[in-house]
Scaffold this active site. Structure first.
Site, PDB file in Angstrom:
ATOM      1  N   TYR A  95      -1.884   5.585  -3.913  1.00 55.36           N
ATOM      2  CA  TYR A  95      -1.117   5.486  -2.665  1.00 55.36           C
ATOM      3  C   TYR A  95      -1.248   4.090  -2.054  1.00 55.36           C
ATOM      4  CZ  TYR A  95       0.079   6.394   2.267  1.00 55.36           C
ATOM      5  OH  TYR A  95       0.617   6.344   3.526  1.00 55.36           O
ATOM      6  N   SER A 116       1.535   0.961   5.367  1.00 54.79           N
ATOM      7  CA  SER A 116       0.318   1.637   5.856  1.00 54.79           C
ATOM      8  C   SER A 116      -0.807   0.625   5.982  1.00 54.79           C
ATOM      9  CB  SER A 116      -0.095   2.712   4.852  1.00 54.79           C
ATOM     10  OG  SER A 116      -1.376   3.220   5.164  1.00 54.79           O
TER      11      SER A 116
HETATM   12  P1  NAD Z   1       5.381  13.526   6.876  1.00 54.76           P
HETATM   13  O1  NAD Z   1       4.843  14.454   5.856  1.00 54.76           O
HETATM   14  O2  NAD Z   1       5.788  14.101   8.170  1.00 54.76           O
HETATM   15  O3  NAD Z   1       6.593  12.709   6.285  1.00 54.76           O
HETATM   16  C1  NAD Z   1       6.650  12.300   4.930  1.00 54.76           C
HETATM   17  C2  NAD Z   1       8.031  12.657   4.429  1.00 54.76           C
HETATM   18  O4  NAD Z   1       8.218  12.119   3.126  1.00 54.76           O
HETATM   19  C3  NAD Z   1       8.250  14.151   4.278  1.00 54.76           C
HETATM   20  O5  NAD Z   1       8.682  14.748   5.465  1.00 54.76           O
HETATM   21  C4  NAD Z   1       9.303  14.213   3.183  1.00 54.76           C
HETATM   22  O6  NAD Z   1      10.583  14.406   3.763  1.00 54.76           O
HETATM   23  C5  NAD Z   1       9.252  12.855   2.533  1.00 54.76           C
HETATM   24  N1  NAD Z   1       9.020  13.026   1.089  1.00 54.76           N
HETATM   25  C6  NAD Z   1       7.834  13.139   0.450  1.00 54.76           C
HETATM   26  N2  NAD Z   1       8.066  13.334  -0.872  1.00 54.76           N
HETATM   27  C7  NAD Z   1       9.422  13.359  -1.040  1.00 54.76           C
HETATM   28  C8  NAD Z   1      10.269  13.516  -2.161  1.00 54.76           C
HETATM   29  N3  NAD Z   1       9.775  13.698  -3.414  1.00 54.76           N
HETATM   30  N4  NAD Z   1      11.612  13.486  -1.963  1.00 54.76           N
HETATM   31  C9  NAD Z   1      12.136  13.304  -0.726  1.00 54.76           C
HETATM   32  N5  NAD Z   1      11.365  13.142   0.369  1.00 54.76           N
HETATM   33  C10 NAD Z   1      10.024  13.163   0.202  1.00 54.76           C
HETATM   34  O7  NAD Z   1       4.248  12.422   7.065  1.00 54.76           O
HETATM   35  P2  NAD Z   1       4.277  10.974   7.772  1.00 54.76           P
HETATM   36  O8  NAD Z   1       2.846  10.625   7.889  1.00 54.76           O
HETATM   37  O9  NAD Z   1       5.148  10.932   8.940  1.00 54.76           O
HETATM   38  O10 NAD Z   1       4.854  10.052   6.633  1.00 54.76           O
HETATM   39  C11 NAD Z   1       5.879   9.088   6.860  1.00 54.76           C
HETATM   40  C12 NAD Z   1       5.462   7.767   6.238  1.00 54.76           C
HETATM   41  O11 NAD Z   1       4.345   7.248   6.934  1.00 54.76           O
HETATM   42  C13 NAD Z   1       5.028   7.872   4.768  1.00 54.76           C
HETATM   43  O12 NAD Z   1       5.585   6.797   4.042  1.00 54.76           O
HETATM   44  C14 NAD Z   1       3.534   7.699   4.852  1.00 54.76           C
HETATM   45  O13 NAD Z   1       3.009   7.166   3.672  1.00 54.76           O
HETATM   46  C15 NAD Z   1       3.431   6.737   6.020  1.00 54.76           C
HETATM   47  N6  NAD Z   1       2.119   6.654   6.648  1.00 54.76           N
HETATM   48  C16 NAD Z   1       1.544   7.735   7.234  1.00 54.76           C
HETATM   49  C17 NAD Z   1       0.302   7.608   7.822  1.00 54.76           C
HETATM   50  C18 NAD Z   1      -0.375   8.777   8.471  1.00 54.76           C
HETATM   51  O14 NAD Z   1      -1.557   8.665   8.821  1.00 54.76           O
HETATM   52  N7  NAD Z   1       0.273   9.893   8.672  1.00 54.76           N
HETATM   53  C19 NAD Z   1      -0.353   6.388   7.822  1.00 54.76           C
HETATM   54  C20 NAD Z   1       0.262   5.294   7.228  1.00 54.76           C
HETATM   55  C21 NAD Z   1       1.500   5.442   6.636  1.00 54.76           C
END
Ligand code: NAD
Ligand code: MG
Length: 293
Positions: A198, A185
């Site tokens: 985080y 991130s």
């Molecule tokens: P999202 O909620 O769609 O996906 C996150 C996924 O993490 C969930 O769908 C779930 O399946 C999984 N997860 C969370 N806790 C879990 C657990 N205890 N056991 C199994 N699975 C679990 O959101 P996203 O934003 O697509 O997230 C994907 C990645 O992107 C993450 O690592 C997040 O930190 C990173 N990210 C997101 C952003 C943003 O702005 N959305 C920015 C930077 C990084």
């Protein structure tokens, strides 16, 4: 091909406040995040490959899964058991593309599960070439003194420990040409006041990308990280941000809007493909303009 203006190529309006319990369902969001269902066109870049993607039910992981399937890969996905509804949608989309989609629900906070699920993915896919460790947990907390030990542990268990355990297990199966992709991130390099725990975990993923690129280079295994900026996903509306930040989420970026998961898919494809033959140990920013170094 006609130019498209990135400022309004995807949704650029305000978002309604909306709160869901962690981990949140994409299908209940308004607007539903764009994970490329109606747009991603494959070009046979991953034909015959086998990919395992954590957090593949929704958001960034789902955009990668849809793209992988349309590029010709079979996929296995892990997700939290509460996300079955989103996962079933993904299975349908992948199968429509003519590829296998193996559903492996379970909680990555459990060490044994984090290893076993990789073994299952390998066995059920009949191989493993692409490992996308993308699951993540983000719960904002404004005051370090209020950060609970439970939240600290959970966040590290999902975002960091499960990644280490999954890689340890996967190295029993990955061969030369395999690709590991981590979702870090912008928070890993530019931490926000309300995301202390985080942001620490996302720095860890940049660190392990660099150390393992050194360790795995001689095996012909590549590892890279992607560092997204503000992307419209379930993570943000299920405790990831205070509700008052939701309406203008992402609008402070140079490109003046939040990103959609679909806008990240092509980089997940590139890093997974044979075209990335000289790319390892790198961190790719997809932030709408905020610099990652
Ligand atoms: P999202 O909620 O769609 O996906 C996150 C996924 O993490 C969930 O769908 C779930 O399946 C999984 N997860 C969370 N806790 C879990 C657990 N205890 N056991 C199994 N699975 C679990 O959101 P996203 O934003 O697509 O997230 C994907 C990645 O992107 C993450 O690592 C997040 O930190 C990173 N990210 C997101 C952003 C943003 O702005 N959305 C920015 C930077 C990084
Ligand atoms: Mg989800």
């Amino acid at each position: 091909m006609k130019n498209e203006n990135p400022l309004n190529q995807y949704y650029a309006g305000k978002f309604e406040k909306q709160l869901q319990p962690y981990p949140g369902l994409q299908s209940k969001m308004n607007p539903v995040p764009d994970t490329g269902e109606n747009t991603y066109q494959g070009a046979n870049k991953l034909v015959g490959k086998k990919a395992f993607v954590t957090g593949g039910d929704s958001g960034i992981g789902r955009a990668a899964v849809i793209a992988y399937a349309r590029e010709g890969a079979d996929v296995a996905i892990n997700y939290h058991p509460d996300e079955e509804v989103d996962a079933q949608e993904v299975k349908e989309i992948v199968e429509k593309a003519g590829r296998k989609c193996i559903l492996l629900p379970g909680d990555l906070r459990e060490e044994n599960f984090a290893k076993e699920v990789v073994k299952k993915a390998f066995n059920e896919l009949g191989g493993l070439d692409i490992l996308v460790l993308n699951a993540g947990m983000q719960q904002y907390e404004l005051d370090i003194q209020k950060l609970s030990a439970t939240q600290l542990r959970d966040t590290f268990e999902v975002n960091v420990f499960s990644v280490v355990f999954a890689i340890q297990e996967a190295l029993n199966y990955l061969g030369a040409g395999a690709s590991i992709i981590l979702t870090s991130s912008i928070q890993g390099v530019k931490p926000s006041a309300h995301l202390v725990d985080y942001a620490m975990t996302k720095s860890c993923l940049i660190s392990i990308t660099k150390s393992l690129a050194e360790q795995l280079g001689e095996k012909g295994i590549r590892i890279n990280a992607i560092a997204p900026g503000p992307i419209w996903t379930a993570l943000q509306i299920s405790g990831g941000q205070p509700q008052e930040s939701i309406p203008e989420f992402g609008q402070d970026q140079p490109l003046q809007r939040a990103g959609q998961p679909a806008e990240l898919a092509s980089v997940y494809v590139l890093l997974a493909s044979n075209e990335a033959s000289y790319i390892t140990g790198q961190v790719y920013g997809i932030t709408g303009g905020a610099p990652i170094n």
